[in-house]
Design an enzyme around this catalytic site. Structure first.
Site, mmCIF file in Angstrom:
data_model
loop_
_atom_site.group_PDB
_atom_site.id
_atom_site.type_symbol
_atom_site.label_atom_id
_atom_site.label_comp_id
_atom_site.label_asym_id
_atom_site.label_seq_id
_atom_site.Cartn_x
_atom_site.Cartn_y
_atom_site.Cartn_z
ATOM 1 C CD GLU B 50 -1.766 -2.371 1.593
ATOM 2 O OE1 GLU B 50 -0.561 -2.623 1.888
ATOM 3 O OE2 GLU B 50 -2.680 -3.208 1.707
ATOM 4 C CG PHE B 112 -10.448 -9.176 11.249
ATOM 5 C CD1 PHE B 112 -9.216 -9.601 11.745
ATOM 6 C CD2 PHE B 112 -10.676 -9.239 9.890
ATOM 7 C CE1 PHE B 112 -8.246 -10.093 10.892
ATOM 8 C CE2 PHE B 112 -9.710 -9.733 9.025
ATOM 9 C CZ PHE B 112 -8.481 -10.154 9.536
ATOM 10 C CD GLN B 113 -7.822 -7.068 7.733
ATOM 11 O OE1 GLN B 113 -8.680 -6.815 6.897
ATOM 12 N NE2 GLN B 113 -6.661 -7.632 7.431
ATOM 13 C CE LYS B 162 -18.186 -5.829 3.630
ATOM 14 N NZ LYS B 162 -17.328 -6.886 3.213
ATOM 15 C CG MET B 480 22.767 11.461 3.372
ATOM 16 S SD MET B 480 24.046 12.529 2.675
ATOM 17 C CE MET B 480 23.194 13.161 1.238
HETATM 18 C C1 LIG Z 1 12.374 5.293 5.289
HETATM 19 C C2 LIG Z 1 13.658 5.900 5.655
HETATM 20 N N1 LIG Z 1 14.444 5.314 6.594
HETATM 21 C C3 LIG Z 1 15.629 5.862 6.933
HETATM 22 C C4 LIG Z 1 16.061 7.014 6.352
HETATM 23 C C5 LIG Z 1 17.386 7.633 6.756
HETATM 24 N N2 LIG Z 1 18.305 7.653 5.601
HETATM 25 C C6 LIG Z 1 18.485 8.761 4.861
HETATM 26 S S1 LIG Z 1 19.530 8.510 3.584
HETATM 27 C C7 LIG Z 1 19.789 6.922 4.029
HETATM 28 C C8 LIG Z 1 20.705 6.045 3.228
HETATM 29 C C9 LIG Z 1 20.115 5.633 1.942
HETATM 30 O O1 LIG Z 1 20.921 4.644 1.380
HETATM 31 P P1 LIG Z 1 20.881 4.364 -0.165
HETATM 32 O O2 LIG Z 1 19.488 4.220 -0.620
HETATM 33 O O3 LIG Z 1 21.797 3.250 -0.488
HETATM 34 O O4 LIG Z 1 21.361 5.734 -0.780
HETATM 35 P P2 LIG Z 1 22.840 6.373 -0.829
HETATM 36 O O5 LIG Z 1 22.847 7.454 0.216
HETATM 37 O O6 LIG Z 1 23.823 5.301 -0.566
HETATM 38 O O7 LIG Z 1 22.898 6.945 -2.194
HETATM 39 C C10 LIG Z 1 19.064 6.606 5.177
HETATM 40 C C11 LIG Z 1 19.100 5.306 5.848
HETATM 41 C C12 LIG Z 1 15.201 7.606 5.406
HETATM 42 N N3 LIG Z 1 15.494 8.763 4.803
HETATM 43 N N4 LIG Z 1 14.034 7.020 5.062
#
Ligand SMILES: Cc1ncc(C[n+]2csc(CCOP(=O)(O)OP(=O)(O)O)c2C)c(N)n1
Ligand SMILES: [Mg+2]
Lengths: 160, 566
Positions: B50, B112-113, B162, B480
């Site tokens: 979703e 439920f749900q 529903k 990052m």
């Molecule tokens: C849902 C979610 N969880 C955690 C984060 C924190 N976060 C920001 S950037 C990042 C790393 C992303 O890794 P990747 O997709 O490999 O991208 P890269 O920075 O290596 O290009 C994380 C964990 C986020 N932005 N969104």
């Protein structure tokens, strides 16, 4: 600075929680909150006492306006206004203090609304400062229970 | 007024609103509506999670400007959608999300749900509704579409018990939605426009700082006209990229945490900052007291709460960006003494200064050996697509390199989760955009971490022939976060090393998509060319230099002039 806001909102389920959720979610504080229906049963009036500098109050006002269920927001404390709060206090009233309690209540134009052999329950209305004063005076006598309504407020009508 | 079931009424309302595609996932609570959809001409796109449905509706909305629609079942279906809703909320994207709910008689019984999705989404929707009376159903849907798409747009959720969907109702005539309590203001105040234009006429070092509002209000033409008429340099937020052509000589690129050196310096030295549809987010301002310290600030925004929220504004204009910019353009056109040449001359020293900053610290990177630099991949992608593709991104370094190195010339061509920063946004959003524009080239620039958050949507893409391309900048890191650990946590890489990563090429094949890989710089162009030309969903896996950083960088909480450079 303390501000008293008057908020008209649609009397719909969830409307109040939109307002309170806004305050908690954005870290604004609520000192007191009072809600009831207006003459129009589809609309409720909410009086809200909050604190903050000018910028915060402006944000609060604008954020409230942004809620779809909010009809009108006014900061009544910007001008002349009347405010009232009511308190119910159950205070010890034994042989030695019964007369004293009655005297105090009389001075504050309160009323006794419930009596037991050892207590009086009294009702006092007034601005917050008066409520605070009566509590301070009754405290040494022995307050057993206290319930306050929170402030309601109304802007004064223009003089001319 | 004709009689029909709630389900029929919902479908009819969608048709009234011109909705032809919706994204969803069925369940017991919405089965009546799904039954009705089978006979309608509305295309239902079955996602695989979703969250994907809501992001796809959001991507559809960002690409087209129309309101996106998602349909989820009650309970877990609804809660799975929350991240998508919050993503749309933070970026002011118009979507309407329908959720199933247990029958009215069971609400509050832990049925439920059952979940209180209206309660859960109250802080991340523009407005939401529980339809408690079947006769309110149609007016609520009409209101929801109106609220989602007007004023400052945003997501609206409608929770459908529903038995309301199954009920027989009267279908009221369509009339224009009018709400006593919600009347957004579009028209700029002429007095404020006058003040703003006079300030512009006086300024020596003006900067236009534009955000997503320019794109949401389709104001890019008016913005470009103003910038060119008055020769004012322009910087964009992440959400504003494409609101002004990135290749225009007046463009300074992005500002803020990973903005260009010139943009951040220009804002810091400017004497007039003209903010258009931007909201002074902390990723833009850095340390607040050092942000644009010498500038008078004009702020155009449709949302009064954005004005003076973080930064005190001198000349607010609460209005639709397009109308405000149009009024400003007319102000200059009507001004007898106006002379575009004189403005260009007046701003010449300022533009020289900006050019100097740009030459001193351009956006750049160092090529080392034959490793693949991610910036190079993005540059090549820009070249090969002529800057014309619709680009979505995931979140992290991949997102920032895309923002820095792809020159966006058109609005609605960068779809990215700016406010919430939602990993997993890019692929489903790309599918939404591709289904809206089947002939467009739609590319998700991804990280190896983010892509795994909604990779199941490859199946959706395949099922509907949404031939999106996924460019994975694979550093085998949550890059990052790793970059922050490198810079501020003594290189202690806690939980950012992806010790197990699937073989994305094989994974693509398992879904019936095509998979390609480049391991060295000289393979990049060929892989991109082949990937873009392949008539299929394609994953292109680029093994990039693993510890590449995104620069410039303003460390969180620092002044924007305190940039770490390459
Ligand atoms: C849902 C979610 N969880 C955690 C984060 C924190 N976060 C920001 S950037 C990042 C790393 C992303 O890794 P990747 O997709 O490999 O991208 P890269 O920075 O290596 O290009 C994380 C964990 C986020 N932005 N969104
Ligand atoms: Mg990565």
């Amino acid at each position: 600075m303390k501000h008293t806001l008057s908020v008209l909102l649609q009397n719909k389920p969830g409307a109040l929680s939109r307002v309170t959720g806004l305050f908690s979610g954005r870290g604004f504080n609520i000192e007191s909150l009072c809600v009831a229906e207006t003459l129009d049963p589809k609309v409720s009036c909410l009086t809200l006492v909050t604190r903050g500098d000018e910028g915060i109050i402006e944000q609060i006002t604008k954020q409230l306006h942004k809620l779809i269920d909010v009809i009108k927001v006014s900061d009544v404390s910007e001008g002349e206004f009347v405010e009232r709060e009511m308190v119910l206090i159950r205070v010890k009233a034994e042989a030695g203090t019964r007369a004293e309690v009655l005297r105090v209540i009389d001075i504050f134009r309160g009323k006794v609304v419930d009596v037991s052999p050892t207590t009086y329950a009294v009702e006092v209305t007034g601005p917050e400062s008066k409520i605070k004063a009566v509590i301070d005076i009754l405290r040494p006598i022995g307050i057993k229970e206290i319930v306050r309504t929170g402030t309601i407020a109304m802007a004064r009508a223009p003089k001319k | 007024m004709s009689k029909m079931t709630g389900a029929q009424a919902i479908v009819k309302c969608l048709q009234e609103e011109g909705v032809n595609t919706i994204f969803g996932f069925p369940g017991g609570a919405v089965i009546d509506l799904y039954d009705e959809l089978l006979d309608s001409d509305i295309k239902h796109v079955l996602v695989r999670h979703e969250q994907g449905a809501v992001h796809a509706a959001d991507g559809y909305a960002r690409a087209t400007g129309k309101t996106g629609v998602a349909l989820l079942t009650s309970g877990p279906g609804a809660t799975n959608g929350v991240t998508g809703i919050a993503t749309a909320y933070m970026d002011s994207i118009p979507i309407v999300v329908f959720t199933g709910q247990v029958p009215r008689a069971l609400i509050g019984n832990d049925a439920f749900q059952e979940v209180d999705i209206v309660g859960i989404t109250r802080p991340c929707t523009k407005h939401n509704y529980l339809v408690s009376d079947p006769d309110d159903l149609v007016p609520i849907i009409r209101e929801a579409f109106y609220i989602a798409s007007s004023g400052r747009p945003g997501p609206v959720l409608i929770d459908l018990p529903k038995d309301v969907v199954a009920a027989t109702i009267r279908f009221p005539e369509k009339k224009k939605v009018r709400m006593q309590t919600y009347q957004p203001n579009y028209e700029p105040h002429p007095g404020q426009v006058d003040k703003a234009c006079r300030a512009i006429a006086k300024a020596k070092r003006p900067v236009l700082y534009i955000g997503g509002g320019v794109i949401l209000s389709d104001a890019h033409k008016e913005l470009t006209e103003l910038a060119e008429k008055t020769t004012i340099p322009v910087t964009m937020t992440l959400m504003g990229l494409g609101g002004f052509p990135g290749t225009n000589p007046l463009s300074m690129g992005m500002l803020g945490m990973h903005g260009s050196y010139a943009s951040n310096m220009a804002v810091a030295k400017s004497d007039l900052l003209i903010a258009v549809g931007a909201r002074f987010d902390d990723r833009i301002t850095g340390r607040l007291d050092a942000f644009a310290p010498h500038a008078k600030i004009i702020h155009i925004d449709i949302d009064p709460t954005s004005i003076s929220k973080n930064v005190e504004v001198d000349i607010p204009i609460v209005a639709d960006c397009k109308l405000a910019l149009r009024a400003m353009n007319s102000w200059f056109d009507d001004w007898a003494e106006f002379d575009a040449r004189a403005f260009a001359d007046k701003h010449q020293p300022w533009l020289e200064q900006i050019k100097e900053w740009n030459e001193k610290h351009p956006l750049t990177y160092q090529q080392e050996g034959d490793v693949i630099k991610p910036q190079y991949v993005i540059e090549k992608l820009g070249e090969l697509t002529g800057g014309d593709a619709i680009i979505t991104t995931e979140v992290g370094q991949n997102q920032m390199w895309t923002a820095q190195f792809y020159k966006f010339n058109k609005p609605r061509h960068l779809l990215t989760s700016g406010g919430l920063g939602t990993m997993g946004y890019g692929l489903p959003a790309a599918i939404g955009a591709k289904l809206a524009f089947p002939d467009a080239m739609v590319i998700d620039v991804a990280g190896d971490g983010s892509i795994q958050m909604n990779i199941q949507e490859l199946a959706t893409a395949k099922q509907y022939g949404a031939n999106v391309k996924v460019v994975i900048l694979n550093n085998n890191y949550l890059g990052m976060v790793r970059q922050w650990q490198e810079l501020f946590y003594n290189r202690r890489y806690s939980a950012t090393v992806m010790e197990v990563t699937p073989d994305f090429v094989e994974l693509a094949k398992a879904y019936g998509a095509a998979g390609l890989r480049a391991k060295t710089r000289d393979e990049v162009e060929a892989v991109l060319k082949e990937g873009l030309a392949t008539d299929n969903v394609v994953i292109m896996d680029f093994a990039i230099s693993r510890e590449e950083g995104v620069f410039p960088m303003v460390p969180a909480g620092k002044a924007t002039t305190e940039m770490l450079l390459v």
